[in-house]
Design an enzyme around this catalytic site. Structure first.
Site, PDB file in Angstrom:
ATOM      1  N   SER A 189      34.400  37.852  18.836  1.00 39.09           N
ATOM      2  CA  SER A 189      33.827  38.036  17.438  1.00 39.09           C
ATOM      3  C   SER A 189      33.975  39.710  17.022  1.00 39.09           C
ATOM      4  O   SER A 189      33.885  39.923  16.173  1.00 39.09           O
ATOM      5  CB  SER A 189      32.489  37.517  17.346  1.00 39.09           C
ATOM      6  OG  SER A 189      31.547  37.957  18.108  1.00 39.09           O
ATOM      7  N   HIS A 217      34.058  31.171  16.619  1.00 37.46           N
ATOM      8  CA  HIS A 217      34.792  31.988  15.157  1.00 37.46           C
ATOM      9  C   HIS A 217      36.118  31.596  14.857  1.00 37.46           C
ATOM     10  O   HIS A 217      36.703  32.334  14.535  1.00 37.46           O
ATOM     11  CB  HIS A 217      34.786  33.466  15.741  1.00 37.46           C
ATOM     12  CG  HIS A 217      33.524  33.936  15.712  1.00 37.46           C
ATOM     13  ND1 HIS A 217      32.833  34.826  14.843  1.00 37.46           N
ATOM     14  CD2 HIS A 217      32.512  34.117  16.775  1.00 37.46           C
ATOM     15  CE1 HIS A 217      31.817  34.852  15.086  1.00 37.46           C
ATOM     16  NE2 HIS A 217      31.434  34.885  16.260  1.00 37.46           N
ATOM     17  N   LYS A 248      29.385  28.760  10.360  1.00 36.10           N
ATOM     18  CA  LYS A 248      30.042  29.802   9.981  1.00 36.10           C
ATOM     19  C   LYS A 248      31.141  29.368   9.009  1.00 36.10           C
ATOM     20  O   LYS A 248      30.949  29.270   7.782  1.00 36.10           O
ATOM     21  CB  LYS A 248      30.922  30.621  11.360  1.00 36.10           C
ATOM     22  CG  LYS A 248      29.858  31.294  12.010  1.00 36.10           C
ATOM     23  CD  LYS A 248      30.309  32.137  13.359  1.00 36.10           C
ATOM     24  CE  LYS A 248      29.353  33.074  13.791  1.00 36.10           C
ATOM     25  NZ  LYS A 248      28.052  32.399  14.274  1.00 36.10           N
TER      26      LYS A 248
END
Length: 409
Positions: A189, A217, A248
């Site tokens: 990330s 991610h 996310k």
């Protein structure tokens, strides 16, 4: 012992190093993401554009997600009422786990309150299931993975970041009969680089090791149905345990693992981090299930394509200014500042002067000397938002560079 003085010293060190973190009070605007309102310390309010959020696709504002959450609240109320074992399993939890198992083409999935807890609980539990387990961990793995591996009490080996030759050396040096697991990430990330999934799977097969990948991610954003980089590269079937998040790209909250039915059943039965934690609120599970379902669709693929386009445009524009960005081809756009004080100052000026909200990333999240601003463009960061950011960075970067030169003269 003067406890107050010790606390003062600890906090003072962070201030002196420029690493003290300040919460920015923002109010997201429904239907208007990435725009928000900043509640300033003096009580006044200022419009801002969020450039550091992890709601990568804006799904936290999507009508399908909001409708599912409203429906669940009306049907069940607020909380789940208990742990999964004691009254906290609802049809919404089961529906979400089925969506996730289908997403990753695994037999089962298991929900946790966050991906941090999913990593910590799973990795700390595996040695109970496989006595003598040796875990091989990439040196840049997330803190949750490191903590889970540290707490499990078993043997561990740290291999240099993405260095498959070093990993091979470590595997070859250990007892061939010992149980083994390789833990790594698909997208790291802070730099936005990709893990060598195929090469690691090859080594795992050669040395009889399990594979554990963190796709936090990447889920929602890569692959034809948003299952992550392993899906994009046609490698999901070679991964034994997939960890990911719902907080996310899916825009809600929670984490999970996906694996074989037996693996999930064993983790469910032995992991304290799962057993003793109140389950996600039904409304959260409902919203997450709606988000996962939507991003599996053709419309979800359109969002992914728009997302990658915006990231490419931003990187191209920032490179055009000569800024030191890291570009590994992912959606993450880090600009290296290299000093915690200047990183914080740049962040503050972007917010106060231009209404651009991006938090500084300092040690221990990244190594000292690599402090940065980490921009996360989304499909709804349009031309106007990108233009405003580029103009602000152009003006402030020159001013900061001049200031740094004066300080070192």
């Amino acid at each position: 012992m003067n406890y107050e003085a010790r606390l003062d010293d600890a906090l003072a060190r962070l201030h002196e190093e420029g690493r003290y973190r300040v919460f920015i009070d923002i109010e997201r605007e429904r239907g208007n993401f990435p725009h928000a309102t900043w509640q300033k310390p003096d009580g006044s309010r200022q419009p801002v554009t969020i450039w550091c959020g992890n709601d990568y696709l804006g799904m936290g504002q999507h009508p399908a997600v909001l409708a599912a959450m409203h429906e669940a609240i009306e049907a069940t109320g607020a909380g789940s009422g208990g742990t999964r074992n004691i009254s906290g399993t609802t049809v919404y939890h089961k529906r979400l786990e089925a969506e996730l198992a289908d997403l990753h083409q695994k037999e089962a999935a298991l929900l946790f309150t966050s991906a941090y807890i999913a990593n910590d609980a799973t990795l700390s539990t595996l040695p109970k299931l496989f006595p003598g387990l040796i875990i091989y961990s990439d040196e840049l793995n997330h803190a949750s993975m490191i903590e889970g591996i540290r707490r499990n009490g078993g043997a561990k080996r740290i291999f240099r970041h993405n260095d498959v030759e070093h990993l091979r050396e470590l595997l070859a040096a250990d007892d061939p009969q010992a149980p083994k697991l390789i833990a790594f990430e698909s997208v790291y990330s802070m730099d936005g680089d990709f893990g060598p999934i195929a090469e690691i799977c090859d080594l795992a097969e050669e040395f009889g090791a399990l594979t554990y990948i963190d796709e936090v991610h990447a889920v929602g954003m890569y692959g034809p149905r948003g299952a992550g980089v392993a899906e994009r590269e046609g490698l999901m079937h070679r991964i034994d345990i997939i960890n990911a998040t719902l907080a996310k790209a899916y825009g809600v909250m929670g984490g999970y693992i996906a694996a074989s039915a037996k693996m999930v059943d064993a983790i469910r039965s032995y992991a304290p981090g799962f057993i003793f934690t109140t389950s996600l609120a039904p409304a959260i599970a409902a919203g997450a299930a709606a988000s996962v379902s939507f991003l599996k669709s053709a419309e979800g693929q359109e969002l992914r394509e728009q997302h990658q386009t915006q990231a490419k445009i931003l990187k191209m524009r920032l490179k055009g200014l000569g800024l030191p960005i890291i570009d590994h081809g992912s959606h993450i756009v880090p600009v290296i500042v290299g000093d915690p004080v200047h990183t914080k100052r740049l962040s503050d000026m972007l917010l106060e002067q231009f209404g651009i909200y991006v938090q500084p990333i300092n040690f221990p999240t990244v190594p000292r000397g690599t402090e940065r601003l980490r921009f996360t463009p989304s499909p709804v960061h349009g031309p106007d938002e990108i233009e405003a950011l580029v103009r602000a960075m152009d003006e402030l970067w020159s001013a900061c560079a001049l200031n740094r030169a004066e300080m070192s003269a």
